[in-house]
Design an enzyme around this catalytic site. Sequence first.
Site, PDB file in Angstrom:
ATOM      1  N   LYS A  58       3.365   5.054 -11.177  1.00 54.91           N
ATOM      2  CA  LYS A  58       4.827   4.987 -11.249  1.00 54.91           C
ATOM      3  C   LYS A  58       5.396   6.363 -10.950  1.00 54.91           C
ATOM      4  O   LYS A  58       4.675   7.371 -10.943  1.00 54.91           O
ATOM      5  CB  LYS A  58       5.291   4.501 -12.618  1.00 54.91           C
ATOM      6  CG  LYS A  58       4.866   5.395 -13.762  1.00 54.91           C
ATOM      7  CD  LYS A  58       5.298   4.804 -15.097  1.00 54.91           C
ATOM      8  CE  LYS A  58       4.868   5.704 -16.264  1.00 54.91           C
ATOM      9  NZ  LYS A  58       5.270   5.136 -17.565  1.00 54.91           N
ATOM     10  N   ALA A  83      -6.077  16.574 -12.497  1.00 58.36           N
ATOM     11  CA  ALA A  83      -7.257  16.024 -11.833  1.00 58.36           C
ATOM     12  C   ALA A  83      -7.610  14.654 -12.401  1.00 58.36           C
ATOM     13  O   ALA A  83      -7.513  14.413 -13.605  1.00 58.36           O
ATOM     14  CB  ALA A  83      -8.430  16.975 -11.992  1.00 58.36           C
ATOM     15  N   HIS A 122      -2.558  -5.257  -1.452  1.00 61.24           N
ATOM     16  CA  HIS A 122      -2.870  -6.640  -1.099  1.00 61.24           C
ATOM     17  C   HIS A 122      -2.292  -7.569  -2.162  1.00 61.24           C
ATOM     18  O   HIS A 122      -2.270  -7.230  -3.344  1.00 61.24           O
ATOM     19  CB  HIS A 122      -4.381  -6.837  -0.980  1.00 61.24           C
ATOM     20  CG  HIS A 122      -5.005  -5.964   0.061  1.00 61.24           C
ATOM     21  ND1 HIS A 122      -4.994  -6.273   1.403  1.00 61.24           N
ATOM     22  CD2 HIS A 122      -5.625  -4.762  -0.042  1.00 61.24           C
ATOM     23  CE1 HIS A 122      -5.590  -5.304   2.080  1.00 61.24           C
ATOM     24  NE2 HIS A 122      -5.977  -4.380   1.227  1.00 61.24           N
TER      25      HIS A 122
END
Length: 203
Positions: free
Chosen positions: A165, A159, A114
């Site tokens: 990126k 984990a 968003h």
Amino acid sequence: MNQKERMEKGLIYDPNDEVVADFQRDCMELLYDYNQTRPHELQKRTTLLKQMFGKIGEDCYIEPPLHSNFGTRHVFMGSGVYANYNLTLVDDGNIYIGDHVMFAPNVIVATAGHPILPELRLKGLQYNKDVHIGNNVWIGAGAIIMPGVSIGENTVIGAGSVVTKDIPANVVAFGNSCRVIRSINDKDREYFYRDEKIDWENL
């Protein structure tokens, strides 16, 4: 250009547009059925996966519940993929998954974002950026793969990582934000966990 076309091009669009929302609900129907299957209904699960996914290879196993914004319609998965409980595929954009990828429980792969600008968020607007996961990647429990990210083949994502990126091939990477820790090396051919050796003669 209508809102669905804007969505498909990765532009800012309105996800509450009637055409987009109706298409999304249609895609979710089979996902609902999949999550209601019983443990012994393996053939039914396989049949549903082939109907649900944009593309899916052979010998894939996905443990219900599976979560997906568009019922995996925008997910293109190779062969031999294993996913444990609660895999979440935010597939408003496309998600490309290679062969023999493993997902531990509670992994999230997200393509939707968003705008930072408050005025645009007040309008409920959104954009999508595709995610690419290479062959033979292992993604650890609770990891989050963010929009637009690519992960190279053979890589392990630890984990709880938040992958913001691109991560190259043949490395171990973890953290928040996820970063490369080391390359996969000869020691990994000798030890499978800390100081426990691989018993090659029995494998």
